[in-house]
Design an enzyme around this catalytic site. Structure first.
Site, PDB file in Angstrom:
ATOM      1  N   LYS A  65       6.072   3.632  15.265  1.00  0.00           N
ATOM      2  CA  LYS A  65       5.519   2.709  16.266  1.00  0.00           C
ATOM      3  C   LYS A  65       6.568   1.670  16.652  1.00  0.00           C
ATOM      4  CE  LYS A  65       0.861   3.666  14.890  1.00  0.00           C
ATOM      5  NZ  LYS A  65      -0.170   3.500  13.897  1.00  0.00           N
ATOM      6  N   GLN A 109      -2.939  -0.684  10.338  1.00  0.00           N
ATOM      7  CA  GLN A 109      -2.834   0.743  10.026  1.00  0.00           C
ATOM      8  C   GLN A 109      -3.913   1.160   9.019  1.00  0.00           C
ATOM      9  OE1 GLN A 109      -0.663   2.853  11.560  1.00  0.00           O
ATOM     10  NE2 GLN A 109      -1.488   4.589  10.410  1.00  0.00           N
ATOM     11  N   ASP A 132      -6.340  -0.400  19.432  1.00  0.00           N
ATOM     12  CA  ASP A 132      -6.900   0.844  18.888  1.00  0.00           C
ATOM     13  C   ASP A 132      -8.242   1.164  19.541  1.00  0.00           C
ATOM     14  OD1 ASP A 132      -5.379   2.128  16.852  1.00  0.00           O
ATOM     15  OD2 ASP A 132      -5.775   0.471  15.475  1.00  0.00           O
TER      16      ASP A 132
HETATM   17  N1  GUN Z   1      -4.487   5.786  11.049  1.00  0.00           N
HETATM   18  C1  GUN Z   1      -4.431   7.036  11.592  1.00  0.00           C
HETATM   19  N2  GUN Z   1      -4.544   6.978  12.935  1.00  0.00           N
HETATM   20  C2  GUN Z   1      -4.667   5.669  13.244  1.00  0.00           C
HETATM   21  C3  GUN Z   1      -4.823   4.982  14.485  1.00  0.00           C
HETATM   22  O1  GUN Z   1      -4.876   5.569  15.569  1.00  0.00           O
HETATM   23  N3  GUN Z   1      -4.909   3.633  14.380  1.00  0.00           N
HETATM   24  C4  GUN Z   1      -4.876   2.964  13.191  1.00  0.00           C
HETATM   25  N4  GUN Z   1      -4.987   1.647  13.210  1.00  0.00           N
HETATM   26  N5  GUN Z   1      -4.746   3.581  12.033  1.00  0.00           N
HETATM   27  C5  GUN Z   1      -4.630   4.921  12.061  1.00  0.00           C
END
Ligand code: GUN
Length: 298
Positions: A65, A109, A132
């Site tokens: 990211k 996350q 998200d």
């Molecule tokens: N863990 C796996 N996929 C995601 C996601 O799209 N967002 C977040 N915050 N955690 C994740």
């Protein structure tokens, strides 16, 4: 003679690969252009990513990211919190980021280590910074269809289908998995595009029969090679959300790619399929959040 050559053609048949690498590059390019336009107005989009604990897979995602932010010109802020930290420390950090004007998007996350209440953390993020789209307010907007942001993985999948000219309208779509992150919003987005949607999960009876009827299969199970060739119909569009690390260190999806690929019309690889789309959509969501927040300030 004829049937022999037909047989050969069938053996040679290969699915079109849906390249997340290619589509995500296009999405990130578009996001980078929007960032440039924002910068001309003195606005630099900022994304804060919180990682609690030291789960190796999560560390890799967070690193990716950060790299994508650099590529798109988005400012990234990384917060590494030990798993031993208290929930209150995490809530205070989220509150601080909610009030920081340099931060337009906040992502914590998931999954969080044991002892942390994921939903409570999500609820603490300001809905307008929830890149998200997991906050109940944003989930509600998705249900109604008047959303400004969509969860990154399902939205990335829809983007990929659009890129390759695949229209879900009238198609039967089976989503395997019912998580809040992928399965449920995926079903909703497919429904909004007029697909006939079935959600399967660990309690589903006759899963194989249901999946074998589907024009589009989205697998988000977390089990390597769960979807086998005998489960899909000839010409199915197969979307693999799984990212599983095998004992030999190799990455593999929830779909038995080698076996399903000759039977499918389109299929996503792992790696290089859905994964890069999730990150590209996150970049787009961060830019959208920055635009909206600055619209309000005008
Ligand atoms: N863990 C796996 N996929 C995601 C996601 O799209 N967002 C977040 N915050 N955690 C994740």
């Amino acid at each position: 003679m004829k049937s022999k050559s037909l047989k050969k053609a069938r053996v040679m048949k290969m699915a079109q690969i849906l390249s997340g690498k290619e589509v995500s590059a296009a999405v990130k390019k578009k996001a980078a252009l929007e960032v440039e336009r924002l910068k001309e107005r003195g606005i630099v989009p900022g994304l804060a990513v919180i990682l609690v604990g030291d789960d190796p897979a999560s560390k890799v995602y967070v690193g990716n990211k950060k790299k994508a932010c650099e590529l798109c010109g988005i400012r990234s802020f990384e917060y590494l919190i030990p798993a031993s930290a208290s929930e209150d420390e995490l809530y205070s950090l989220v509150e601080k980021l909610n009030n920081d004007p340099e931060v337009n998007g906040i992502l914590c996350q998931l999954p969080l280590p044991e002892g942390f209440d994921e939903q409570r953390v999500i609820n603490t993020i300001k809905p307008e910074k929830d890149v998200d789209a997991f906050h109940p307010e944003n989930v509600g907007h998705i249900m109604i269809g008047d959303h400004t942001m969509l969860p990154c993985t399902p939205a990335g999948i829809m983007e990929m289908l659009d890129y390759y000219g695949i229209d879900p309208d009238g198609k039967s779509c089976v989503v395997i998995g019912r998580s809040n992150i992928v399965g449920k919003p995926m079903a909703m987005l497919m429904l909004q595009r007029n697909a006939t949607v079935t959600i399967c999960h660990s309690h589903t009876k006759g899963l194989k029969e249901i999946v074998s009827q589907a024009d589009i299969v989205v697998a988000s199970v977390g089990k390597p090679g769960f979807v086998t060739a005998d489960m899909i119909k000839e010409g199915a569009i197969v979307i693999d959300v799984g990212i599983n690390r095998l004992e030999n260190g190799k990455l593999c999806g929830d779909v038995d790619f080698e076996a399903c690929e000759p039977k499918a019309s389109y299929i996503t690889p792992v790696p290089g399929g859905v994964g890069p789309m999730t990150i590209a959509t996150l970049m787009q969501n961060t830019v959208t959040a920055a635009e909206i927040q600055n619209r309000k300030d005008d």
